[in-house]
Motif scaffolding. Structure first.
Motif, PDB file in Angstrom:
ATOM      1  N   THR A  14       5.714 100.106  32.011  1.00  0.00           N
ATOM      2  CA  THR A  14       5.746  98.720  32.425  1.00  0.00           C
ATOM      3  C   THR A  14       7.132  98.420  32.967  1.00  0.00           C
ATOM      4  O   THR A  14       8.124  98.575  32.254  1.00  0.00           O
ATOM      5  N   SER A  15       7.191  98.024  34.222  1.00  0.00           N
ATOM      6  CA  SER A  15       8.450  97.632  34.850  1.00  0.00           C
ATOM      7  C   SER A  15       8.576  96.120  34.718  1.00  0.00           C
ATOM      8  O   SER A  15       7.652  95.384  35.075  1.00  0.00           O
ATOM      9  N   VAL A  16       9.702  95.663  34.194  1.00  0.00           N
ATOM     10  CA  VAL A  16       9.840  94.259  33.810  1.00  0.00           C
ATOM     11  C   VAL A  16      10.911  93.558  34.630  1.00  0.00           C
ATOM     12  O   VAL A  16      11.997  94.090  34.833  1.00  0.00           O
ATOM     13  N   TYR A  17      10.595  92.381  35.103  1.00  0.00           N
ATOM     14  CA  TYR A  17      11.600  91.442  35.583  1.00  0.00           C
ATOM     15  C   TYR A  17      11.263  90.108  34.938  1.00  0.00           C
ATOM     16  O   TYR A  17      10.324  89.428  35.340  1.00  0.00           O
ATOM     17  N   GLY A  18      12.002  89.771  33.887  1.00  0.00           N
ATOM     18  CA  GLY A  18      11.714  88.581  33.102  1.00  0.00           C
ATOM     19  C   GLY A  18      12.172  87.308  33.780  1.00  0.00           C
ATOM     20  O   GLY A  18      13.147  87.289  34.534  1.00  0.00           O
ATOM     21  N   LEU A  19      11.466  86.242  33.495  1.00  0.00           N
ATOM     22  CA  LEU A  19      11.805  84.931  34.041  1.00  0.00           C
ATOM     23  C   LEU A  19      13.133  84.448  33.479  1.00  0.00           C
ATOM     24  O   LEU A  19      13.466  84.705  32.326  1.00  0.00           O
ATOM     25  N   THR A  20      13.886  83.718  34.291  1.00  0.00           N
ATOM     26  CA  THR A  20      15.171  83.192  33.840  1.00  0.00           C
ATOM     27  C   THR A  20      15.051  81.779  33.283  1.00  0.00           C
ATOM     28  O   THR A  20      15.899  81.346  32.527  1.00  0.00           O
ATOM     29  N   VAL A  21      14.005  81.055  33.640  1.00  0.00           N
ATOM     30  CA  VAL A  21      13.825  79.671  33.209  1.00  0.00           C
ATOM     31  C   VAL A  21      13.354  79.645  31.750  1.00  0.00           C
ATOM     32  O   VAL A  21      12.331  80.242  31.400  1.00  0.00           O
ATOM     33  N   CYS A  22      14.108  78.960  30.918  1.00  0.00           N
ATOM     34  CA  CYS A  22      13.824  78.935  29.472  1.00  0.00           C
ATOM     35  C   CYS A  22      12.423  78.453  29.134  1.00  0.00           C
ATOM     36  O   CYS A  22      11.795  78.957  28.209  1.00  0.00           O
ATOM     37  N   THR A  23      11.919  77.463  29.884  1.00  0.00           N
ATOM     38  CA  THR A  23      10.609  76.884  29.553  1.00  0.00           C
ATOM     39  C   THR A  23       9.462  77.871  29.774  1.00  0.00           C
ATOM     40  O   THR A  23       8.357  77.636  29.293  1.00  0.00           O
TER      41      THR A  23
END
Length: 143
Positions: A14-23
């Motif tokens: 799994t290649s991941v690029y996580g969201l930066t927005v806290c919500t």
């Protein structure tokens, strides 16, 4: 599914690029959990989670401990453990005069850890990006 036919090894990657927005972090953690493979399947999850795993994974003290706890809970639910980064403490910089530096993580489950040779995550230099390139190699791999 990734298959390395030379050594007859299969695993989920799994290649991941996580969201930066806290919500949106809760939705991101839920999606990560939804990718957990069936029991017995080796799994590697790597990339930029945009979330630190420990306070020491960032050079500044402005951290959100509850988000760290949510992330750790998601990793525990996925039964993922950290693959330690060699030869560098941080792999990302915001490239400012007084930079924020963070460690980017790679994680694997027990099945991946026990079916692959000894593995090491190396940070490689990069002048073209704010991220270091990462190389996952076995103990006999490139240096």
């Amino acid at each position: 599914m990734v298959r390395i036919s030379k050594i007859n090894v299969c695993f989920e990657a799994t290649s991941v690029y996580g969201l930066t927005v806290c919500t949106y972090k809760d939705a991101f953690f839920a999606e990560l959990i939804s990718h957990k493979p069936l029991p017995g399947v080796a799994w590697l999850a790597s990339g930029d989670f945009n979330q630190i795993y420990r306070a020491r994974d960032k050079n500044k003290r402005n951290i959100n401990r509850s988000r760290i706890n949510w992330f750790r809970a998601a990793l525990q639910s996925c039964e993922l453990k950290e693959i330690h980064l060699q030869n560098r403490r941080f792999a990302w910089s915001n490239e400012r005069v007084n930079p924020t530096l963070c460690k980017l993580d790679s994680f694997c489950n027990v099945e991946w850890d026990t079916t692959s040779d000894t593995h090491v995550l190396h940070a490689l230099s990069s002048s073209l990006s704010d991220h270091c390139r990462l190389l996952l190699a076995d103990d006999k791999g490139p240096r």
